[in-house]
Design an enzyme around this catalytic site. Sequence first.
Site, PDB file in Angstrom:
ATOM      1  N   SER A 241       0.830  -1.193   0.000  1.00  0.00           N
ATOM      2  CA  SER A 241       0.000   0.000   0.000  1.00  0.00           C
ATOM      3  C   SER A 241       0.875   1.258   0.000  1.00  0.00           C
ATOM      4  O   SER A 241       1.584   1.494  -0.974  1.00  0.00           O
ATOM      5  CB  SER A 241      -0.966  -0.047   1.198  1.00  0.00           C
ATOM      6  OG  SER A 241      -1.969   0.930   1.096  1.00  0.00           O
TER       7      SER A 241
ATOM      8  N   ASP B 106     -10.556  -4.491  -4.622  1.00  0.00           N
ATOM      9  CA  ASP B 106      -9.896  -3.467  -3.815  1.00  0.00           C
ATOM     10  C   ASP B 106     -10.641  -2.137  -3.970  1.00  0.00           C
ATOM     11  O   ASP B 106     -10.665  -1.566  -5.065  1.00  0.00           O
ATOM     12  CB  ASP B 106      -8.439  -3.313  -4.278  1.00  0.00           C
ATOM     13  CG  ASP B 106      -7.613  -2.449  -3.340  1.00  0.00           C
ATOM     14  OD1 ASP B 106      -8.200  -1.625  -2.609  1.00  0.00           O
ATOM     15  OD2 ASP B 106      -6.381  -2.589  -3.354  1.00  0.00           O
TER      16      ASP B 106
ATOM     17  N   HIS C  25      -8.182  -4.928  -0.376  1.00  0.00           N
ATOM     18  CA  HIS C  25      -6.916  -4.209  -0.224  1.00  0.00           C
ATOM     19  C   HIS C  25      -5.928  -4.977   0.663  1.00  0.00           C
ATOM     20  O   HIS C  25      -4.726  -4.783   0.545  1.00  0.00           O
ATOM     21  CB  HIS C  25      -7.171  -2.818   0.362  1.00  0.00           C
ATOM     22  CG  HIS C  25      -6.002  -1.895   0.209  1.00  0.00           C
ATOM     23  ND1 HIS C  25      -5.553  -1.444  -1.019  1.00  0.00           N
ATOM     24  CD2 HIS C  25      -5.168  -1.348   1.137  1.00  0.00           C
ATOM     25  CE1 HIS C  25      -4.504  -0.647  -0.850  1.00  0.00           C
ATOM     26  NE2 HIS C  25      -4.241  -0.574   0.449  1.00  0.00           N
TER      27      HIS C  25
END
Length: 213
Positions: free
Chosen positions: A110, A159, A190
């Site tokens: 991320s 996601d 995610h």
Amino acid sequence: MTSSPPSADLGFIHRFLPGAAGHAPLLLLHGTGGNEDDLIPLARRISPGSALLSPRGKVLEMGMPRYFRRRSEGVFDLDDMMERTDELADFVLRAQDAYGIGRPVAMGFSNGANIAYSLLFRHPELLAGAILFRAVLPFEPETLPALDIPVLLTLGSDDPMISPQQAARLGAALTRTGARLTERTLPAGHGLTPDDIALAETWMKERSGEFGS
């Protein structure tokens, strides 16, 4: 492999774990709210023999560590991102000298994957490869570096933070650099899944001869 206590030397709070000869070191870059410990268990599974260099992001967002500021969800402060990218690159170079390791393979999740992308494009000589879990395209580079290195990109089909269009642009940008891209979209959101870890483990084994020194 024994974990050292966190160190603030070299400009970042970080952990370093030595590895075995013949294994590429890993630069571990956590997501928002993570720290220098977060990715160590996963890295040990993905590449058990690798030295691990794991810095904590210096930016705090509501008390949660990150590697660069954002103005809102999905809107990045690009000036800060560039400065933080250069600062992180300097840390990696100092750590290479201090710990006697070669060019690392970045493994980011991320926010950590986004700063890894920025490292690839701003400091193309720094990394031997990259594993990007749930990255977006943080910026469109004006000029493309030559990245003759392997890159693994894993995305989640569900996601909510990364649209299919964003994912396509990211993969296309990496491909245009000449990076040897392996891209996989998994039935996931995610968060990371066992499939991400299994893919990364296989990828590290298959690409081990391509990381250089």
